[in-house]
Design a protein around this motif. Structure first.
Motif, mmCIF file in Angstrom:
data_model
loop_
_atom_site.group_PDB
_atom_site.id
_atom_site.type_symbol
_atom_site.label_atom_id
_atom_site.label_comp_id
_atom_site.label_asym_id
_atom_site.label_seq_id
_atom_site.Cartn_x
_atom_site.Cartn_y
_atom_site.Cartn_z
ATOM 1 N N GLU A 278 0.859 -1.185 0.000
ATOM 2 C CA GLU A 278 0.000 0.000 0.000
ATOM 3 C C GLU A 278 0.890 1.228 0.000
ATOM 4 O O GLU A 278 1.721 1.401 0.887
ATOM 5 N N ARG A 279 0.730 2.064 -1.005
ATOM 6 C CA ARG A 279 1.560 3.257 -1.169
ATOM 7 C C ARG A 279 0.799 4.490 -0.698
ATOM 8 O O ARG A 279 -0.349 4.700 -1.099
ATOM 9 N N VAL A 280 1.454 5.287 0.106
ATOM 10 C CA VAL A 280 0.845 6.484 0.686
ATOM 11 C C VAL A 280 1.404 7.705 -0.036
ATOM 12 O O VAL A 280 2.626 7.873 -0.119
ATOM 13 N N PRO A 281 0.549 8.570 -0.566
ATOM 14 C CA PRO A 281 1.061 9.738 -1.284
ATOM 15 C C PRO A 281 1.694 10.741 -0.317
ATOM 16 O O PRO A 281 1.213 10.921 0.807
ATOM 17 N N PRO A 282 2.775 11.392 -0.736
ATOM 18 C CA PRO A 282 3.357 12.441 0.111
ATOM 19 C C PRO A 282 2.414 13.625 0.205
ATOM 20 O O PRO A 282 1.615 13.876 -0.706
ATOM 21 N N LEU A 283 2.502 14.350 1.286
ATOM 22 C CA LEU A 283 1.671 15.534 1.451
ATOM 23 C C LEU A 283 2.170 16.668 0.554
ATOM 24 O O LEU A 283 3.382 16.851 0.381
ATOM 25 N N LEU A 284 1.253 17.405 0.009
ATOM 26 C CA LEU A 284 1.576 18.637 -0.704
ATOM 27 C C LEU A 284 1.582 19.779 0.300
ATOM 28 O O LEU A 284 0.650 19.903 1.101
ATOM 29 N N THR A 285 2.620 20.585 0.268
ATOM 30 C CA THR A 285 2.688 21.727 1.178
ATOM 31 C C THR A 285 2.666 23.026 0.394
ATOM 32 O O THR A 285 3.102 23.082 -0.764
ATOM 33 N N LEU A 286 2.161 24.050 1.025
ATOM 34 C CA LEU A 286 2.093 25.389 0.439
ATOM 35 C C LEU A 286 2.494 26.370 1.519
ATOM 36 O O LEU A 286 1.860 26.422 2.584
ATOM 37 N N ASP A 287 3.574 27.101 1.256
ATOM 38 C CA ASP A 287 4.129 28.035 2.248
ATOM 39 C C ASP A 287 4.419 27.333 3.569
ATOM 40 O O ASP A 287 4.222 27.890 4.658
ATOM 41 N N GLY A 288 4.879 26.085 3.474
ATOM 42 C CA GLY A 288 5.268 25.343 4.660
ATOM 43 C C GLY A 288 4.139 24.640 5.382
ATOM 44 O O GLY A 288 4.379 23.934 6.372
ATOM 45 N N TRP A 289 2.907 24.785 4.890
ATOM 46 C CA TRP A 289 1.750 24.162 5.532
ATOM 47 C C TRP A 289 1.172 23.083 4.629
ATOM 48 O O TRP A 289 1.097 23.254 3.413
#
Length: 351
Positions: A278-289
């Motif tokens: 099971e592959r978990v997508p990395p989080l997308l961040t915007l301005d560090g959040w």
């Protein structure tokens, strides 16, 4: 980058994200006075109007079309003729003639056309696409995609029965790009033929299943509309079966719904052992959040639009795939009228 937004139901949400990804929203349009009033606080300093033509005379770099589903092409053509970059919500067009006019306008313009199909950029779709492009699955044979809402019969009737809503005037097959566009993006294929089926004779306008033959020879089965058991990954589920392996988004509640299950059959491996992960997508961040999962697709689409306008990068979904995906819904509607007989999709592939 100065942009205008047309349509302030979904458009106000998009305008907020436009500002967060670094665009300046300088104008917005909606016929509804209450929506324009609501936009005053959200878009300080922006020109607000009830006539979209007013935006043609402003110094805009780009325009976001978030008006009615079946009213995008004519506006896109008008702005492309003025050299304004277009980001259009679905659908791109409502028939083949309109599609041809849109493609011609986009390909003549000094500006670009981008399709705001955020489902192509959702985390689980990106993971599946990566597996396909890496060759992990072998030749793609069968693709399935869902876009489903588990609403009550009363709520569905109120929505599709509203004469003032575009949902009340389009075919049940038309709203298909949230399934078809990911299919085309993942496979790199073009739609060739469509057969559409109502899920039950008692619910003629509720949900549709479409079988779409692709230019690669693969078959796509898409389901969209109002059925119970909607996926937690923003109403979206995707599965791709290849000749060597399977990749599909996980049918699970909550955060796991954005993950992807990959199963590689033992006969394809040197050790003869079936492998599943099971592959978990990395989080997308915007301005560090971190960006909330359901907004990742929208943020990536807007970042892509900005990169296209400011740096000349190719549109994430350009005009021809946008028109092709939209015309699958048109062909599906024709198939429904003709007893679910297959209908050819006009060929909008390059060349």
């Amino acid at each position: 980058m100065r942009v205008g937004v047309i349509g302030l139901r979904m458009g106000l949400f998009l305008a907020g994200w436009c500002r967060r990804v670094g665009m300046e929203v300088v104008a917005a349009c909606d016929r509804d006075a209450a929506r324009r009033e609501a936009a005053w606080e959200e878009l300080p300093g922006a020109v607000l109007t009830d006539q979209w033509e007013d935006l043609l005379d402003l110094r805009l770099d780009g325009v976001v079309l978030a008006n009615d589903f079946d009213a995008h092409a004519s506006l896109a053509i008008a702005f492309l003729k003025r050299g304004v970059h277009v980001l259009s919500e679905c659908a791109a067009c409502v028939d083949a003639d309109e599609g041809r006019l849109l493609v011609a306008a986009a390909e003549r313009s000094t500006a670009t056309y981008s399709f705001a199909e955020n489902y192509v950029c959702h985390p689980h779709v990106r993971l599946v696409r990566q597996a396909v492009e890496a060759g992990e699955l072998g030749r793609v044979s069968l693709i399935e995609a869902d876009y489903l809402h588990g609403m009550s019969p009363e709520d569905v009737a109120a929505l599709i029965g509203d004469p003032d809503s575009w949902r009340g005037r389009i075919s049940a097959a038309a709203y298909c790009t949230h399934t078809v566009s990911p299919v085309l993006a993942v496979t790199g294929a073009w739609p060739v033929e469509v057969a559409a089926f109502q899920v039950h004779e008692a619910d003629l306008d509720r949900a549709v299943v479409m079988a779409v033959r692709l230019s690669t020879g693969a078959l796509a089965v898409t389901r969209h509309g109002f059925l119970q058991g909607e996926p937690d990954s923003h109403w979206s589920w995707l599965s791709v079966r290849g000749t060597r392996a399977l990749a599909e988004s996980v049918r699970a509640p909550g955060e796991r719904a954005w993950s992807v299950r990959v199963r590689v059959e033992g006969w394809t491996r040197s050790d003869g052992v079936t492998h599943e992960e099971e592959r978990v997508p990395p989080l997308l961040t915007l301005d560090g959040w971190p960006v909330e999962r359901q907004a990742e697709g929208t943020v990536r689409v807007l970042q892509g639009f900005r990169a296209t306008v400011e740096r000349g990068e190719p549109p994430l979904v350009p005009v021809r795939p946008a028109v092709a995906a939209s015309l699958v819904g048109v062909a599906g509607a024709e198939s429904l009228k003709n007893g679910s007989r297959p209908v050819r999709v006009p060929d909008f592939s390059p060349g």
